[in-house]
Design an enzyme around this catalytic site. Structure first.
Site, mmCIF file in Angstrom:
data_model
loop_
_atom_site.group_PDB
_atom_site.id
_atom_site.type_symbol
_atom_site.label_atom_id
_atom_site.label_comp_id
_atom_site.label_asym_id
_atom_site.label_seq_id
_atom_site.Cartn_x
_atom_site.Cartn_y
_atom_site.Cartn_z
ATOM 1 N N ASP A 2 -1.934 7.521 -7.764
ATOM 2 C CA ASP A 2 -0.542 7.208 -7.420
ATOM 3 C C ASP A 2 0.416 7.701 -8.498
ATOM 4 O O ASP A 2 1.489 8.232 -8.201
ATOM 5 C CB ASP A 2 -0.370 5.699 -7.222
ATOM 6 C CG ASP A 2 -0.943 5.211 -5.900
ATOM 7 O OD1 ASP A 2 -1.291 6.067 -5.062
ATOM 8 O OD2 ASP A 2 -1.057 3.992 -5.712
ATOM 9 N N GLU B 196 -0.294 1.742 -15.215
ATOM 10 C CA GLU B 196 -0.745 1.217 -13.923
ATOM 11 C C GLU B 196 -2.077 0.488 -14.052
ATOM 12 O O GLU B 196 -2.358 -0.452 -13.309
ATOM 13 C CB GLU B 196 -0.848 2.347 -12.901
ATOM 14 C CG GLU B 196 -0.931 1.844 -11.479
ATOM 15 C CD GLU B 196 -0.982 2.956 -10.451
ATOM 16 O OE1 GLU B 196 -0.888 2.633 -9.259
ATOM 17 O OE2 GLU B 196 -1.127 4.134 -10.835
ATOM 18 N N GLY C 17 0.780 -1.230 0.000
ATOM 19 C CA GLY C 17 0.000 0.000 0.000
ATOM 20 C C GLY C 17 0.808 1.275 0.000
ATOM 21 O O GLY C 17 0.339 2.302 0.491
ATOM 22 N N LEU C 18 2.016 1.243 -0.569
ATOM 23 C CA LEU C 18 2.858 2.441 -0.614
ATOM 24 C C LEU C 18 2.965 3.025 -2.018
ATOM 25 O O LEU C 18 3.822 3.868 -2.277
ATOM 26 C CB LEU C 18 4.262 2.120 -0.080
ATOM 27 C CG LEU C 18 4.349 1.768 1.400
ATOM 28 C CD1 LEU C 18 5.798 1.528 1.805
ATOM 29 C CD2 LEU C 18 3.739 2.870 2.261
ATOM 30 N N GLY C 19 2.119 2.574 -2.928
ATOM 31 C CA GLY C 19 2.155 3.121 -4.281
ATOM 32 C C GLY C 19 3.349 2.653 -5.087
ATOM 33 O O GLY C 19 3.800 3.353 -5.999
ATOM 34 N N SER C 20 3.859 1.460 -4.769
ATOM 35 C CA SER C 20 5.048 0.969 -5.472
ATOM 36 C C SER C 20 4.781 0.759 -6.957
ATOM 37 O O SER C 20 5.652 1.016 -7.792
ATOM 38 C CB SER C 20 5.544 -0.335 -4.839
ATOM 39 O OG SER C 20 4.535 -1.334 -4.863
ATOM 40 N N SER C 21 3.581 0.312 -7.300
ATOM 41 C CA SER C 21 3.269 0.110 -8.718
ATOM 42 C C SER C 21 3.228 1.446 -9.452
ATOM 43 O O SER C 21 3.677 1.547 -10.601
ATOM 44 C CB SER C 21 1.935 -0.627 -8.883
ATOM 45 O OG SER C 21 0.878 0.095 -8.275
#
Length: 298
Positions: A82, A71, A18-22
């Site tokens: 994101d 994304e 849930g850290l916006g890695s994608s």
């Protein structure tokens, strides 16, 4: 002609938490390919950090659009929030059908980020919420409305001039997912006074409970919340929930010794904790090798 390239990725941001890695991944890949193909030039705009350069706003918008499309290949119907935050940096406010708004007048607040180390799937969490919405439409719609009100109130606190905030996306091209709530807020820039902290802390607590009501909680997240509650800190799940990370605001006058005490207790329970920098730049070109911009609290 198609250009054949070999891409090496050095990625320290935890994925699936849930850290916006994608979003970060897509922005970096899209920017690299856009530069390699000559669609956008090399960056020449100075940033707030030494030894880094970024692109002009019109080129950043090209990056954002390509990144948001990429994304969507990962998540199905990604909102593009994101991708916008990773491209432009700062705090953004998103609502379906409206342009994504950058908040430019935020006060100064510290935050902590705790990783439960439970990997989660955005698609699975979105499906969970959709199923609950089908079963109890009136109830879930009220939860969404409450989340909307919380986000709008948070925007008022974080940006005293939110009515004049700048826009960084085109609403006509915005898509939605169940994790976005109706009006989601992504934090990456600070807020300042004690009253601001108190209100944001309480709003985070309420928002997290609403996410649990939607069925996207996790026992380890509950454990983290219990630990932080002993210090008067009420975190909120990031991303789609179901594990992953929580973030929480700290009182402006929180001493580092207390942060270190919290860190020791969190780590002893098997989790990770960081004090991330807030309000950092979006996509930049580093002129020299660098380490990740997240600092462990020790």
């Amino acid at each position: 002609n198609l250009l054949a390239v070999k891409v090496t990725i050095r990625f320290k941001l935890p994925s699936c938490v849930g850290l916006g890695s994608s979003g970060a991944y897509c922005v970096c890949i899209a920017t690299s390919l856009l530069c390699a193909t000559g669609i956008i030039p090399c960056p020449n705009a100075q940033t707030s950090c030494a030894d880094t350069l970024t692109w002009s706003d019109n080129h950043l918008e090209v990056i954002r659009r390509w990144s948001a499309s990429a994304e969507s290949l990962i998540h199905g119907r990604a909102s593009g929030l994101d991708a916008a935050v990773c491209t432009y940096g700062g705090i953004c406010s998103y609502k379906l059908g409206y342009p994504t708004q950058r908040l430019l007048n935020c006060p100064d607040l510290k935050v902590i980020l705790v990783n439960s180390k439970v990997e989660r799937s955005t698609v699975r969490m979105v499906t969970t919420v959709k199923e609950k919405l089908k079963r109890f439409p009136a109830v879930v719609d009220c939860i969404f409305n409450s989340m909307d009100a919380i986000s709008l109130e948070s925007v008022k606190i974080l940006d005293k001039s939110s009515s004049t905030g700048s826009v960084c996306t085109d609403s006509a091209n915005s898509s939605s997912s169940a994790e976005d709530e109706k009006h989601s807020m992504t934090s990456s820039e600070p807020g300042s006074m004690m009253d601001d902290y108190s209100r944001l802390n309480e709003l985070s607590r309420i928002n997290n409970q609403l996410l649990i009501a939607l069925g996207v909680g996790h026992p380890k997240i509950d454990h983290i919340c219990t630990i932080l509650a002993r210090y008067g800190i009420y975190p909120k799940m990031t991303g789609a929930g179901g594990g992953g990370c929580v973030f929480a605001f700290l009182k402006p006058d929180t001493p580092q010794t207390l942060v270190e005490m919290i860190h020791r207790e969190v780590v002893a329970s098997g989790f990770e904790m960081w004090q991330p920098m807030l309000g950092s730049d979006g996509i930049v070109l580093h002129m020299k090798r660098f380490d990740i911009n997240v600092i462990s609290a020790k």
